[in-house]
Design a protein around this motif. Structure first.
Motif, PDB file in Angstrom:
ATOM      1  N   MET A   1      14.682  50.048  50.973  1.00 54.90           N
ATOM      2  CA  MET A   1      15.290  49.845  49.655  1.00 54.90           C
ATOM      3  C   MET A   1      16.813  49.766  49.759  1.00 54.90           C
ATOM      4  SD  MET A   1      13.441  52.204  46.810  1.00 54.90           S
ATOM      5  CE  MET A   1      11.882  51.756  46.053  1.00 54.90           C
ATOM      6  N   LEU A   2      17.388  50.719  50.484  1.00 60.02           N
ATOM      7  CA  LEU A   2      18.843  50.769  50.604  1.00 60.02           C
ATOM      8  C   LEU A   2      19.361  49.555  51.377  1.00 60.02           C
ATOM      9  CD1 LEU A   2      19.354  54.582  51.318  1.00 60.02           C
ATOM     10  CD2 LEU A   2      19.509  53.357  49.137  1.00 60.02           C
ATOM     11  N   ALA A   3      18.627  49.148  52.417  1.00 56.58           N
ATOM     12  CA  ALA A   3      19.046  47.982  53.199  1.00 56.58           C
ATOM     13  C   ALA A   3      19.014  46.713  52.358  1.00 56.58           C
ATOM     14  CB  ALA A   3      18.154  47.837  54.430  1.00 56.58           C
ATOM     15  N   MET A   4      17.950  46.543  51.568  1.00 54.55           N
ATOM     16  CA  MET A   4      17.861  45.356  50.717  1.00 54.55           C
ATOM     17  C   MET A   4      18.910  45.378  49.603  1.00 54.55           C
ATOM     18  SD  MET A   4      15.627  43.536  52.173  1.00 54.55           S
ATOM     19  CE  MET A   4      16.214  44.312  53.694  1.00 54.55           C
ATOM     20  N   THR A   5      19.214  46.570  49.096  1.00 54.70           N
ATOM     21  CA  THR A   5      20.278  46.697  48.100  1.00 54.70           C
ATOM     22  C   THR A   5      21.612  46.261  48.703  1.00 54.70           C
ATOM     23  OG1 THR A   5      19.121  48.532  47.019  1.00 54.70           O
ATOM     24  CG2 THR A   5      21.465  48.287  46.555  1.00 54.70           C
ATOM     25  N   TYR A   6      21.841  46.671  49.947  1.00 48.66           N
ATOM     26  CA  TYR A   6      23.076  46.302  50.625  1.00 48.66           C
ATOM     27  C   TYR A   6      23.165  44.788  50.818  1.00 48.66           C
ATOM     28  CZ  TYR A   6      26.567  45.795  54.317  1.00 48.66           C
ATOM     29  OH  TYR A   6      27.660  45.392  55.052  1.00 48.66           O
ATOM     30  N   LEU A   7      22.048  44.152  51.225  1.00 48.16           N
ATOM     31  CA  LEU A   7      22.050  42.704  51.406  1.00 48.16           C
ATOM     32  C   LEU A   7      22.345  41.984  50.091  1.00 48.16           C
ATOM     33  CD1 LEU A   7      19.112  41.777  53.837  1.00 48.16           C
ATOM     34  CD2 LEU A   7      21.567  41.495  54.206  1.00 48.16           C
ATOM     35  N   CYS A   8      21.733  42.460  49.007  1.00 54.03           N
ATOM     36  CA  CYS A   8      21.996  41.853  47.691  1.00 54.03           C
ATOM     37  C   CYS A   8      23.454  42.043  47.286  1.00 54.03           C
ATOM     38  CB  CYS A   8      21.075  42.465  46.638  1.00 54.03           C
ATOM     39  SG  CYS A   8      19.335  42.033  46.855  1.00 54.03           S
ATOM     40  N   PHE A   9      24.021  43.165  47.663  1.00 54.81           N
ATOM     41  CA  PHE A   9      25.414  43.462  47.347  1.00 54.81           C
ATOM     42  C   PHE A   9      26.360  42.552  48.131  1.00 54.81           C
ATOM     43  CE2 PHE A   9      29.336  45.889  48.075  1.00 54.81           C
ATOM     44  CZ  PHE A   9      29.698  46.208  46.771  1.00 54.81           C
TER      45      PHE A   9
ATOM     46  N   SER B   1      25.612  47.050  38.772  1.00 54.35           N
ATOM     47  CA  SER B   1      24.247  46.633  38.446  1.00 54.35           C
ATOM     48  C   SER B   1      23.342  46.640  39.680  1.00 54.35           C
ATOM     49  CB  SER B   1      24.251  45.236  37.823  1.00 54.35           C
ATOM     50  OG  SER B   1      24.820  45.261  36.539  1.00 54.35           O
ATOM     51  N   THR B   2      23.849  46.130  40.804  1.00 53.74           N
ATOM     52  CA  THR B   2      23.046  46.100  42.032  1.00 53.74           C
ATOM     53  C   THR B   2      22.822  47.498  42.575  1.00 53.74           C
ATOM     54  OG1 THR B   2      23.881  43.901  42.602  1.00 53.74           O
ATOM     55  CG2 THR B   2      22.926  45.205  44.385  1.00 53.74           C
ATOM     56  N   LEU B   3      23.886  48.277  42.668  1.00 51.49           N
ATOM     57  CA  LEU B   3      23.773  49.624  43.227  1.00 51.49           C
ATOM     58  C   LEU B   3      22.929  50.535  42.342  1.00 51.49           C
ATOM     59  CD1 LEU B   3      27.450  50.088  44.482  1.00 51.49           C
ATOM     60  CD2 LEU B   3      25.439  49.430  45.815  1.00 51.49           C
ATOM     61  N   ALA B   4      23.052  50.373  41.035  1.00 51.56           N
ATOM     62  CA  ALA B   4      22.253  51.181  40.114  1.00 51.56           C
ATOM     63  C   ALA B   4      20.774  50.850  40.259  1.00 51.56           C
ATOM     64  CB  ALA B   4      22.711  50.949  38.681  1.00 51.56           C
ATOM     65  N   MET B   5      20.439  49.566  40.395  1.00 52.32           N
ATOM     66  CA  MET B   5      19.052  49.153  40.572  1.00 52.32           C
ATOM     67  C   MET B   5      18.467  49.788  41.829  1.00 52.32           C
ATOM     68  SD  MET B   5      16.313  47.493  39.897  1.00 52.32           S
ATOM     69  CE  MET B   5      14.890  46.767  40.734  1.00 52.32           C
TER      70      MET B   5
END
Length: 516
Positions: free
Chosen positions: A146-154, A360-364
């Motif tokens: 989850m955290l890795a995918m959040t980072y990629l989206c960021f 928005s990305t980090l909160a998700m």
């Protein structure tokens, strides 16, 4: 007033091509993961008619996609349903539509992270951990994904799109190879005693025993299509933002239905619909028929074992891809809500270098990880299974209201020609009505305590036992009401109609910048 505008929110314009957009749309549905987790349940309900259910479930989805296409052409805002429902029916309906997108995406994240964690261990032979869905190691790895995918989206939409292309290639090739090998073995007569020759009668919906069974099976199959709307959520980052996202949405749904019908027919032909052994209706492998019949399809030789591991990799990449592409639309929905003052201004922030939503990305990612951890320890993790069923309520609501919004906003143009009547009016309205019905049906039937894996008994009179799917689905949607009222008490400008006008933007206003 920020009215009549397609706002420039600071996102990276023109970063996605038609191909990249379609990749995101197909990957967002997580085809391998979705059909693996759904087909067994559908076969148990309707038997040999599973292929026609897969086909018919596509109909309201396609009609809704037409609505997205038409609305995006006039108003390509990354807030999608939030903005369009506000224009059609007012701020409260728009806010709740945006909330439904958030609810659906957050609820499904726990399941996808869990699957990604499990299949990583299964891929490397750690079956003891991989088969224990609530293992702390699965949990930790799922959170890490989850955290890795959040980072990629960021980090950027272009990086996300390239990563999705790799994952989807693995997934798509593996599904097609599985289907072709299974069908060839059936045709050659060495698929086993349970194998069935494909029949046109499998596409006859009137062979299904009851209307209730038919509806429940359709609702199960609707889930496997969910996610294609991500291509419209990244419209402001797509080449030709007025036409490419809408075309991508329709193409994505067509690709998905073709893939699903092919795999359904192949799996059913090879394994049969029995309740024992490799039969698709065997409750022991409802959650993943690929694992149950993979070795039977590919054999036990070296090549066969290699291809079985490719199937495991396919489910893993499907879950990872869906995790990433679930973050993308939610972050952009809340970004748009922040820009239009429907949420605090912090949600409107965009990174100056990466040109992606920040808060928005980090909160998700953070909220999803927190819920996954909580769900993992409640009811022995069964709440995660119920969360997947519960998203149908939110998905049916926001897909449905999009279709209805399209017909309403274009109501004055429906007499301009046949195309306008059908593509802007009849088909989106019909699709929207069908999906709203599906959401309502799920909400009502899920109240029963035996609907899903969990239930809750009221500690006060009348001491009803309420299904966990109802609590998660309806409860999560209802939670949006006090949150909306709280924000309205803090900042009324959006809810007073001072931000978004009750009509589609005119040609002269479509490309203006938003007024701060």
């Amino acid at each position: 007033m920020i009215d009549d505008v397609t706002s420039s929110k600071g996102l990276r314009a023109g970063a996605l091509s038609l191909t990249s957009s379609v990749v995101i749309g197909v990957a967002s549905a997580g085809p391998a993961y979705s059909i693996a987790a759904t087909l067994g349940l559908v076969v148990a309900a309707v038997g040999l008619q599973a292929p026609v259910v897969a086909l018919l479930a596509f109909v309201p989805i396609l009609f809704a996609a037409f609505g997205y296409k038409e609305l995006n052409r006039a108003d390509p805002d990354c807030g999608t349903t939030f903005v369009w429902a506000t224009r059609a029916f007012g701020p409260s309906w728009g806010w709740m539509a945006g909330w439904a997108i958030v609810v659906a995406d957050v609820l499904v994240m726990a399941s996808m992270a869990q699957v990604a964690g499990q299949y990583t261990f299964l891929l490397f032979g750690a079956d003891g951990i991989g088969h224990d869905a609530t293992s702390v190691w699965v949990l930790l790895l799922g959170v890490a994904f989850m955290l890795a995918m959040t980072y990629l989206c960021f980090r950027g939409i272009d990086i996300s799109a390239r990563f999705q292309s790799v994952l989807l290639t693995i997934e798509f090739v593996a599904l097609v190879v599985f289907a072709v090998v299974a069908l060839v073995r059936v045709w050659m007569g060495n698929a086993g005693a349970a194998a069935l020759t494909p029949q046109w009668s499998w596409f006859n919906p009137f062979e299904i025993g009851s209307f209730s069974t038919f509806v429940n099976a359709i609702l199960l199959m609707v889930f496997i299509y969910w996610g294609w709307d991500s291509v419209v959520s990244v419209n402001e980052e797509t080449v030709d933002k007025r036409s490419t996202p809408g075309r991508s949405a329709v193409i994505s749904t067509v690709v998905l239905v073709s893939l699903y019908v092919l795999v359904t027919v192949a799996a059913q032909s090879f394994a049969g619909v029995g309740t024992e052994g490799t039969g698709l209706a065997n409750p022991e492998h409802f959650d993943d028929f690929f694992a149950a019949i993979g070795t039977a399809v590919f054999g036990e030789g070296l090549l066969g074992q290699l291809l079985v591991h490719v199937l495991l990799l396919m489910i893993l990449t499907s879950a990872i891809a869906s995790t990433q592409t679930t973050i993308l639309p939610t972050a952009r929905t809340t970004l748009s809500m922040g820009v239009f003052k429907a949420l605090p201004d912090s949600f409107a922030k965009v990174h100056p270098r990466f040109l992606t939503p920040t808060v928005s990305t980090l909160a998700m990612g953070g909220v999803s990880a927190g819920l996954y951890i909580a769900f993992n320890f409640v009811s022995a993790g069964n709440l995660i299974f119920d969360s997947v069923s519960a998203i149908g309520i939110a998905v049916g609501f926001y897909y449905g209201i999009t279709g209805v919004s399209c017909a309403w906003l274009y109501r004055d143009t429906l007499r301009d020609g046949r195309r306008e009547l059908w593509m802007r009016g009849i088909l989106p309205l019909l699709g929207g009505a069908m999906l709203l019905f599906s959401a309502g049906w799920t909400a009502v039937t899920s109240f029963a305590s035996d609907y899903g894996e969990t239930s809750w008994t009221m500690p006060f009179a009348p001491h009803w036992q309420v299904g966990g799917v109802f609590i998660l689905g309806v409860g999560s949607m209802l939670l949006g009401l006090p949150l909306m009222w709280w924000w309205r008490s803090r900042n009324r400008v959006f809810f007073d109609g001072e931000i978004i006008e009750r009509r589609l933007p005119g040609p002269e206003a479509r490309d203006r910048e938003p007024v701060a």
